[in-house]
Structures are given as C-alpha cells and as structure tokens.
Design a protein around this motif. Structure first.
Motif, PDB file in Angstrom:
ATOM      1  N   ASN A   1      42.315  10.970  33.413  1.00 19.94           N
ATOM      2  CA  ASN A   1      40.876  10.940  33.758  1.00 19.94           C
ATOM      3  C   ASN A   1      40.015  11.194  32.520  1.00 19.94           C
ATOM      4  O   ASN A   1      38.984  10.543  32.321  1.00 19.94           O
ATOM      5  CB  ASN A   1      40.570  11.985  34.817  1.00 19.94           C
ATOM      6  N   ALA A   2      40.416  12.173  31.702  1.00 21.29           N
ATOM      7  CA  ALA A   2      39.685  12.451  30.466  1.00 21.29           C
ATOM      8  C   ALA A   2      39.743  11.260  29.535  1.00 21.29           C
ATOM      9  O   ALA A   2      38.747  10.914  28.880  1.00 21.29           O
ATOM     10  CB  ALA A   2      40.251  13.687  29.784  1.00 21.29           C
ATOM     11  N   GLN A   3      40.935  10.584  29.469  1.00 23.53           N
ATOM     12  CA  GLN A   3      41.066   9.407  28.628  1.00 23.53           C
ATOM     13  C   GLN A   3      40.168   8.276  29.111  1.00 23.53           C
ATOM     14  O   GLN A   3      39.709   7.471  28.301  1.00 23.53           O
ATOM     15  CB  GLN A   3      42.525   8.952  28.602  1.00 23.53           C
ATOM     16  N   ASN A   4      39.902   8.240  30.395  1.00 30.22           N
ATOM     17  CA  ASN A   4      39.009   7.211  30.955  1.00 30.22           C
ATOM     18  C   ASN A   4      37.531   7.616  30.893  1.00 30.22           C
ATOM     19  O   ASN A   4      36.663   6.876  31.362  1.00 30.22           O
ATOM     20  CB  ASN A   4      39.388   6.914  32.404  1.00 30.22           C
ATOM     21  N   GLY A   5      37.276   8.816  30.330  1.00 30.65           N
ATOM     22  CA  GLY A   5      35.883   9.254  30.174  1.00 30.65           C
ATOM     23  C   GLY A   5      35.327  10.029  31.336  1.00 30.65           C
ATOM     24  O   GLY A   5      34.116  10.314  31.386  1.00 30.65           O
ATOM     25  N   THR A   6      36.162  10.399  32.285  1.00 33.03           N
ATOM     26  CA  THR A   6      35.691  11.189  33.430  1.00 33.03           C
ATOM     27  C   THR A   6      36.594  12.407  33.590  1.00 33.03           C
ATOM     28  O   THR A   6      37.453  12.451  34.493  1.00 33.03           O
ATOM     29  CB  THR A   6      35.716  10.354  34.715  1.00 33.03           C
ATOM     30  N   PRO A   7      36.422  13.408  32.717  1.00 34.56           N
ATOM     31  CA  PRO A   7      37.324  14.569  32.782  1.00 34.56           C
ATOM     32  C   PRO A   7      37.157  15.352  34.072  1.00 34.56           C
ATOM     33  O   PRO A   7      36.082  15.393  34.661  1.00 34.56           O
ATOM     34  CB  PRO A   7      36.891  15.393  31.564  1.00 34.56           C
ATOM     35  N   SER A   8      38.228  15.980  34.486  1.00 34.22           N
ATOM     36  CA  SER A   8      38.203  16.816  35.689  1.00 34.22           C
ATOM     37  C   SER A   8      37.541  18.139  35.347  1.00 34.22           C
ATOM     38  O   SER A   8      37.782  18.724  34.287  1.00 34.22           O
ATOM     39  CB  SER A   8      39.637  17.056  36.190  1.00 34.22           C
ATOM     40  N   LYS A   9      36.683  18.627  36.319  1.00 37.49           N
ATOM     41  CA  LYS A   9      35.937  19.864  36.065  1.00 37.49           C
ATOM     42  C   LYS A   9      35.919  20.734  37.311  1.00 37.49           C
ATOM     43  O   LYS A   9      36.082  20.264  38.419  1.00 37.49           O
ATOM     44  CB  LYS A   9      34.483  19.554  35.656  1.00 37.49           C
TER      45      LYS A   9
END
Length: 251
Positions: A193-201
């Motif tokens: 997800n972070a690699q796709n630009g939407t990191p988990s938070k």
C-alpha cells in the motif's frame, strides 16, 4: 365869553390859548388814564400776585408744589421698580419649577424604560434557560470516555451499536495490538500500500480509500482519529468478514 372892561382881546392869542388849553387838557386826560412806570410796575406785580394766589391752594405756599410732585414721582417709580422685581422673581421661580418638573419627568421616563428593558432581559434569559433545560432533558446523557485505548474502543463500540456494526471489545483490541501496538499515529511506509502511495495509518492501519468508503457519519474525517479509525475499520471488516472478531491477520 363876557367882555372885561379895559381889556382888549387879541384874537390870535385867544386862538393859541384855546389850542393850548385843548392840548393841555388832552395831555392831562392822558396822564390820568395811563399810569406812571412806577405805578404800572406796581400794578403788574399786584396782578401777578393775584394770579399766583388764585392758582395756589389756600394755606399752601406756591413754591412747595413742585418738590412734592417730584417726591411723589420718585416714590411711584420706586414702587414700580419693586413690583417689577417681584414679578421677575416670580417668573424666575416659575421657570425653575417648570425645568425641575421636566427633569423629574425625564428621569422617571428613563427609569421606567430601564426597568422595562431589565425585565425583558430577565424574561428572555429565563426563557432561554427553560429551553436549554428542556433540550437537556430530551437529549440522552453523553458518556464520558477516557482519552486512552480503553476509552477509544468503548466510544467506538457505542457508535457502532447505533449503526448496527458488529465487533466485540476483545476482538477489536486484539487486532489493534497486532496492527499498531495501540499507537493512533502509526503509519506503514514499506508494504504494498505504501509502495502504491496509500500507506496504512491509525490504530487498525486503514488506507485512505478504505477509510473514506467506510467512514461513519458523526465521526471525525481525520483518518488518524482513534475513534473514527476504529469505527471505519470495523465497518469494513463487517462488510468483508462479518465482524472484526473474525480477523486474525492482515485484512
């Protein structure tokens, strides 16, 4: 004229003597009719005295009439000035009373207006207080939650109950500890997800598209808000797995 014996009349002398006698007679007559200058003066003074005596009251000397008139005139003027002063004083007193009465009326009107405004303000405050009390009575008591993991889970479960979202306290806490260790600001910067630009938070590591899709009204729109994050993640888990209790790994 009888003739005198031994006397010879001279006609010329006779004529002259007659004329002289006539002249002398005329002069004598005139003297008897016109008094001398001294007599004339006495006569004029006597006449003046008679006129003066006739115009002066009996027993009052003529010379005292004018001083008395002047004294009377002065007295009348003093009386008139005194009357004018009294009238002016009365007028001033009347004006002062009128001004005082107007000021008193104005003060009473201002006091009445102020009292009316204060009464209206009290009534409005009482009405607002009554309305607030009525709203408070109609509104259910708001629970107070501690600002920690326990409080966040409890508040989230109360919101989930209103929206029929399943999830037990233990199931929610177990997944939070696995995903974030209980840190609401945790962020994954290495997975896909972070690699796709939407990191988990957040506590349950949701990505932005998932959070927006399963966000519940009434909660914060900030993805890292602990309560909003729990409710959105549990709503997603209920849709995918039936309940957060059924999640034991990455989801």
């Amino acid at each position: 004229m009888p003739r005198i014996p031994g006397y010879v009349r001279n006609p010329k002398f006779t004529r002259i003597s007659a004329a002289g006698i006539s002249a002398v007679g005329a002069a004598a007559l005139a003297m008897t009719l016109i008094p001398s200058s001294a007599d004339a003066g006495d006569t004029s003074q006597s006449a003046a005295k008679k006129v003066s005596a006739s115009s002066t009251p009996s027993g009052a000397p003529h010379s005292e009439a004018h001083p008395k008139n002047a004294e009377q005139g002065t007295l009348d003027a003093d009386v008139q000035r005194a009357d004018d002063a009294v009238a002016a004083q009365k007028s001033a007193v009347a004006k002062q009373k009128a001004v005082a009465a107007e000021r008193h009326e104005a003060q009473q009107a201002a006091a009445a207006k102020k009292a009316a405004a204060e009464k209206k303000a009290r009534q409005e405050r009482a009405a607002k207080a009554k309305q607030a009390a009525s709203r408070a009575a109609d509104r259910p008591a708001v629970k107070s939650y501690p600002d920690n993991l326990d409080g966040w889970i409890r508040e989230a479960r109360d919101i989930m109950a209103k929206h029929n979202i399943p999830g037990s306290y233990d199931g929610i806490k177990r997944n939070i500890m696995r995903e974030s260790g209980g840190d609401p600001n945790a962020q994954n910067n290495w997975d896909i997800n972070a690699q796709n630009g939407t990191p988990s938070k957040g506590l349950l590591q949701t990505i932005k598209p998932t959070f927006d899709a399963y966000h519940v009204d009434g909660t914060s729109t900030n993805m890292t808000d602990p309560v909003a994050n729990i409710v959105a993640a549990c709503n997603y888990a209920a849709d995918r797995y039936g309940s957060m209790d059924n999640v034991d790994s990455a989801y």
